[in-house]
Design an enzyme around this catalytic site. Sequence first.
Site, PDB file in Angstrom:
ATOM      1  N   ASP A 112       0.726  -1.187  -0.188  1.00 43.67           N
ATOM      2  CA  ASP A 112       0.079  -0.051   0.050  1.00 43.67           C
ATOM      3  C   ASP A 112       0.690   1.120  -0.185  1.00 43.67           C
ATOM      4  O   ASP A 112       1.799   1.270   0.521  1.00 43.67           O
ATOM      5  CB  ASP A 112      -1.006  -0.042   1.106  1.00 43.67           C
ATOM      6  CG  ASP A 112      -1.791   0.916   1.315  1.00 43.67           C
ATOM      7  OD1 ASP A 112      -2.612   1.472   0.617  1.00 43.67           O
ATOM      8  OD2 ASP A 112      -1.771   1.958   2.254  1.00 43.67           O
ATOM      9  N   GLU A 137       1.105  -0.695  -5.197  1.00 38.72           N
ATOM     10  CA  GLU A 137       0.302   0.574  -5.446  1.00 38.72           C
ATOM     11  C   GLU A 137       0.847   1.761  -5.593  1.00 38.72           C
ATOM     12  O   GLU A 137       1.195   2.354  -4.694  1.00 38.72           O
ATOM     13  CB  GLU A 137      -0.861   0.551  -4.400  1.00 38.72           C
ATOM     14  CG  GLU A 137      -2.007   1.488  -4.683  1.00 38.72           C
ATOM     15  CD  GLU A 137      -2.424   2.260  -3.416  1.00 38.72           C
ATOM     16  OE1 GLU A 137      -3.487   2.907  -3.560  1.00 38.72           O
ATOM     17  OE2 GLU A 137      -1.841   2.311  -2.500  1.00 38.72           O
TER      18      GLU A 137
END
Length: 784
Positions: free
Chosen positions: A453, A506
Amino acid sequence: MTSKKPAGPKSKSGKKQAKSSQAAPAKQVRAKPGRQADSPENAPAIPKARTPEVPAVSPALAPADRERLLAGTHHDPHTVLGAHPVPGGVAFRVFRPYAEAVTVVFDDVRAELTDDGQGFFSGLLPLTEVPAYRLLVSYDGTAHETEDPYRFLPTLGELDLHLLGEGRHEELWQALGSRVLTLQGVTGTRFAVWAPNALGVRVAGGFDFWDATGFPMRSLGSTGVWELFVPGVGEGELYKFDITRPDGSHTLRADPMARRTEVPPATSSIVDVSRHEWGDAEWMAHRADRPVHEAPFSVYEVHLPSWRPGLTYRQLAEQLPAYVGDLGFTHVELMPVAEHPFGGSWGYQVTGFYAPTARLGTPDDFKYLVDKLHQAGIGVLMDWVPAHFPRDEWALAEFDGRPLYEHGDPLRAAHPDWGTLEFDFGRREVRNFLVANAVYWCEEFHIDGLRVDAVASMLYLDYSREAGQWTPNEFGGRENLDAVAFLQEMNATVYRRCPGVVTIAEESTAWDGVTRPTHHKGPSGFGGLGFGLKWNMGWMHDSLAYMSHEPVHRKYHHHEMTFSMVYAYSENYVLPISHDEVVHGKRSLVSKMPGDWWQQRANLRAYLAFMWAHPGKQLLFMGQEFAQGAEWSEAHGPDWWLLDPAYGAESEHRGVRELVRDLNTAYRATPALWERDTDPAGFEWIVGDAAEDNVFAFLRRDAEGGPLLCVANLSPLARHDYRLGVPDDIPAWHETLNTDLARYGGSDVANQGTVKPEPQPWHGRPASIRLTLPPLAAVWLRPA
């Protein structure tokens, strides 16, 4: 937590004889300070007595040691507590606050120690070596026989300490945290924690009534690690660390390495022992058979607490594999499962990096879920959040009284967007904590991939910061060189240790080389970050923007659907329609589409077919597979009632779900859609500039050159006899998927039978076919 103390007053003078639970009590001796123990005529001779010429010493602790132990600032309690050979015999020193009496027990000897006050007891026995002794501790007249924690050597060896000091311990969870061990035939729990700035560390838990005073830990040299083996403490025990900060104040902290925690909002760590027996040997043996970027990879993203609210890991294991398997997805991606105090963060503000959230069960329960998914042939990815952590005072923030896991510079430490703290990626122990954590999930829980993330927030020093709020790196640039080195190390370590595992970034910028190997330098001079895949945020934003326009205006935005092919092979991509796109006012996927309800669903079906045919892997968030109209809420999850015939919406929503099932079935059976995802030779435009028609047509090819033709008509008009150029080596084409079929909820406009090429050149190709293009639909054709 309020400290609890055993009942009974502290002993101030005359001793009561400690009571033994044994049927035949041993005979007693009393150890006294400064001389040998008295030996009544009826007491057994104490073995190996020293010669009386050796002057005895007082076994009582020196005042300075007493003060440091009471204050929790002693760095090496094992040197003063326990049993130690001294001139005149063996000195026994015990620190048991609130005890009335302490007796040393070994063989058939019981030697009562002298009460030195404030919980300290001592005595000198005329022995030549330390025996294997136990303690009989009396509280309020009740005696408890126990082992002495301070008679055991450190459980961490020289190699462990060397690797810890170097920040290279790839199995950090084996060295730090709590672990049930058996030493010298005694079972207990070894506690170890990294706290280099602490003046002292003690263990608090249910076993000491949350009063850590009597359980100080020892510092293991320059590593900053503190360790203590506590006999008799086992699985299920609650604990925390009582840390004395550099200013002398105390803080009670959860274990950063805890493998199990209490259910939030409770915050204690729990001693855990895994007993799960894996049944996924076949899956693990073959998951590395084909490189991920050359394999089918269709992902269903799940927020476990809200997928079916109220279900535990084990209950989910009975439903989730069946549902995902029926829809044909190859993988599930779990939003963060590591422990987090605030459910509204969806798991993205982690406090327990080594513990699956206790909201849904134990770590073994989570292993059971992963195991069942693997046995159903479904891979398991999980969100991993190494970018930041929350400021909760019982967790990582200023863990030992000073910035430790976070950067020492407040500007570097504070994450500007989320009110959290960023990790200090330049500190080797912090890098070790995170790299080992990535390995831990893959090895201990058999996770098949980590979706990392917020990579962009790690890579840039000026991320979400204004001028004056950040400092350039040593070369004057904005790149966070420490974060780059961390990500490279993490990826290299995971791929080396865990064959078949994939890491997915990401990363929302155009950073060069996210999925390039770490040893290959790009134009920027940096080596690749080493990820296996990267979320294609550009494709997601552009394609959703195009689809949100009314068809009459789409011709002015045609490039938003074609621009992705300009950079499609710059990285190994995943096409993500994730949770982030269906919350916070962004509307659900079907609700982004223009038109009435029929047109919205038609647009959605066409978009999904275009997405599944586009180069790259696919990811779809739960609820979007059946056209949920409302935004996702973690409080109640998907609107499953939309699939209930009683609500009259059965065909409308089940039709979209039926399409997703057929997309996955056709996708997995068609190598052209995944075998050359990262090879430009696997894609050819037939027509990419038909803006006036809102039509897109392209070929996908497998490794042998076998084609699949995808044609999307994103206007509300059916187009008959629409001519498309095709290769002349295919004698006939057959429609294998059509999003406008009636069973999906469409108008059932289709190409019946086979479509044969005509020798008329078109679109720069030697032959062409004439197709019927349904309205707001996509069709796939393969050689008949």
